[in-house]
Motif scaffolding. Structure first.
Motif, PDB file in Angstrom:
ATOM      1  N   ILE A   1       0.796  -1.184  -0.025  1.00  0.00           N
ATOM      2  CA  ILE A   1       0.005  -0.083   0.000  1.00  0.00           C
ATOM      3  C   ILE A   1       0.871   1.305  -0.043  1.00  0.00           C
ATOM      4  O   ILE A   1       0.578   2.182  -0.761  1.00  0.00           O
ATOM      5  N   ALA A   2       1.997   1.242   0.854  1.00  0.00           N
ATOM      6  CA  ALA A   2       2.871   2.325   0.599  1.00  0.00           C
ATOM      7  C   ALA A   2       3.557   2.362  -0.424  1.00  0.00           C
ATOM      8  O   ALA A   2       3.598   3.562  -0.992  1.00  0.00           O
ATOM      9  N   ARG A   3       3.981   1.370  -1.339  1.00  0.00           N
ATOM     10  CA  ARG A   3       4.441   1.485  -2.691  1.00  0.00           C
ATOM     11  C   ARG A   3       3.463   2.271  -3.546  1.00  0.00           C
ATOM     12  O   ARG A   3       3.805   2.854  -4.442  1.00  0.00           O
ATOM     13  N   ALA A   4       2.358   1.594  -3.513  1.00  0.00           N
ATOM     14  CA  ALA A   4       1.198   2.102  -4.380  1.00  0.00           C
ATOM     15  C   ALA A   4       1.009   3.524  -4.104  1.00  0.00           C
ATOM     16  O   ALA A   4       0.747   4.611  -4.964  1.00  0.00           O
TER      17      ALA A   4
ATOM     18  N   HIS B   1       3.797   5.320  -5.895  1.00  0.00           N
ATOM     19  CA  HIS B   1       3.763   5.199  -7.329  1.00  0.00           C
ATOM     20  C   HIS B   1       4.990   4.306  -7.518  1.00  0.00           C
ATOM     21  O   HIS B   1       5.595   4.555  -8.608  1.00  0.00           O
ATOM     22  N   GLN B   2       5.381   3.108  -6.848  1.00  0.00           N
ATOM     23  CA  GLN B   2       6.452   2.356  -6.771  1.00  0.00           C
ATOM     24  C   GLN B   2       5.851   1.078  -7.270  1.00  0.00           C
ATOM     25  O   GLN B   2       4.677   0.721  -7.049  1.00  0.00           O
ATOM     26  N   PRO B   3       6.492   0.223  -8.045  1.00  0.00           N
ATOM     27  CA  PRO B   3       5.875  -1.311  -8.341  1.00  0.00           C
ATOM     28  C   PRO B   3       5.762  -2.107  -7.075  1.00  0.00           C
ATOM     29  O   PRO B   3       6.305  -2.066  -6.053  1.00  0.00           O
TER      30      PRO B   3
ATOM     31  N   ASN C   1      -3.950  -0.166  -5.185  1.00  0.00           N
ATOM     32  CA  ASN C   1      -3.674   1.355  -5.709  1.00  0.00           C
ATOM     33  C   ASN C   1      -5.016   2.184  -5.144  1.00  0.00           C
ATOM     34  O   ASN C   1      -4.573   3.328  -4.657  1.00  0.00           O
ATOM     35  N   PHE C   2      -6.255   1.706  -5.069  1.00  0.00           N
ATOM     36  CA  PHE C   2      -7.196   2.624  -4.604  1.00  0.00           C
ATOM     37  C   PHE C   2      -6.847   3.094  -3.301  1.00  0.00           C
ATOM     38  O   PHE C   2      -6.842   4.176  -2.730  1.00  0.00           O
TER      39      PHE C   2
END
Length: 393
Positions: free
Chosen positions: A58-61, A64-66, A301-302
């Protein structure tokens, strides 16, 4: 008359007997205790790892990280039991030479843990493929709040009239009101999530059906010969599409059930039909259409984008909807750069946490549901093609 000193030879042999029996008893006690502790602790560690990975992605999303996942595919724990025994003179003064047995043991653990990067074409397809309607109904039958479930899984509704994206303020407001209305029906135990059941019939000329084919047809169809018309009637029970309703679909006529099925069949496998009718609980606001489910990748992502680019906002219930128990602003309220919560990770210079709650545990239920949905997405790790990394302690 025998006295105490007559038993000295036997008593002197007692330490030797204890020296043999006690270590065996000790080993028998330590073995199941060590196994029980290991199973429980490894289970806790594996579950905690999964929770932290979800929070990390969730932190990556959010940044904007893969997205990337790693799973524990195997744990092999070897226990080494070391036992020792001896004897020492007892504190009996000058009146005897009794020996007191001394024994003990140690247990050492040597675990070997294999971890596997969860990747490849199969997992990527599972991550990117929208959930089918059957997943939604399976979770609803377990008592999951339909409001929470649809806010996580549904991307929007029919023809873009309502959208589960805060960037589309008008569509998002209608979506939130619609799922909240369904929740009010569920609170009254009147929300049905059942497949449409009906029979289909086919009439064939009897001459066109060879005798040897009848036995094959009878495996899947009810076969009836109509001598007056010279035809064969085939009947088959059909399990149709799933529709969320405020009435029992079995009460509808066969033609009506078939019509709803055909209407729902025009959509994709990830479309869930909704038919809330007047005259039944919740009919104060009739709803008819579909909810379109999204993929697990889009779910993460949401939630991640809700921490930054597209924050959710408060939406009041529809005027026709009765009072509901919960209507939180955010689907999953994660804290960022605040005090540590029950579960937390560090990523990209930020601190992400699942905050503690009092009262109704909306966030806990939401995160638990997220874990269940992820488990539906991941295949058996032993079947993954990626090389395993083995760590021996």
């Amino acid at each position: 008359m025998p006295n105490f000193f007559d038993h000295l030879p036997a008593l002197r042999r007692l330490p030797a007997v204890l020296g043999i029996a006690a270590p065996l008893l000790l080993a028998g006690c330590l073995s199941p205790l060590a196994l029980d502790r290991a199973v429980v602790e490894y289970d806790k560690a594996t579950a905690d790892t999964l929770s932290r990975q979800l929070l990390l992605n969730i932190a990556r999303a959010h940044q904007h990280q893969p997205l990337h996942f790693t799973g524990v595919s195997n744990i092999a724990a070897t226990f080494n039991f070391q036992l020792n025994a001896g004897a020492t003179p007892a504190a009996t003064g000058e009146n005897g030479s009794l020996l007191t047995p001394v024994f003990g043991g140690t247990v050492s653990e040597n675990p070997t843990i294999s971890i596997v990067p969860i990747e490849g074409e199969e997992f990527t397809k599972r991550m990117l493929t929208p959930f089918p309607e059957s997943r939604l109904t399976m979770l609803l039958r377990q008592g999951v709040d339909v409001d929470l479930l649809l806010r996580l899984l549904a991307g929007g509704g029919q023809n873009g009239i309502y959208s589960n994206r805060p960037a589309d303020a008008a569509g998002y407001r209608v979506f939130r009101q619609a799922v909240l209305h369904l929740s009010s029906i569920q609170d009254r135990h009147q929300l049905f999530a059942e497949p449409l059941m009906f029979e289909r019939e086919w009439l064939l000329p009897a001459a066109a059906v060879a005798a040897e084919h009848l036995a094959e047809l009878e495996k899947d169809y009810a076969v009836e010969f109509l001598p007056q018309s010279g035809q064969v009637r085939l009947k088959k029970r059909v399990v149709g599409r799933i529709v969320l309703t405020n009435y029992d679909p079995a009460q509808l006529s066969k033609a009506e059930r078939q019509r709803l099925h055909e209407e729902a069949g025009q959509g994709a496998d990830n479309d869930v039909g909704v038919d809330i009718r007047a005259g039944y609980p919740g009919g104060e606001w009739p709803l008819h259409g579909v909810f379109r489910l999204r993929s697990f990748h889009n779910v993460l992502n949401f939630i991640g984008q809700g921490l930054g680019d597209e924050p959710e906002f408060a939406v009041d219930k529809h005027p026709a909807t009765p009072e509901v128990r919960e209507n939180p602003v955010r689907t999953l309220a994660l804290a960022m750069d605040g005090d540590g919560g029950e579960l937390s990770v560090e990523f990209g210079g930020h601190h992400y946490a699942l905050p503690a709650e009092t009262g109704y545990q909306w966030n806990r239920e939401g995160f638990r549901l997220l874990c269940q949905i992820f488990q539906m997405t991941v295949a058996n790790l032993n079947q993954q093609g990626a090389p395993a990394i083995t760590i021996a302690k």
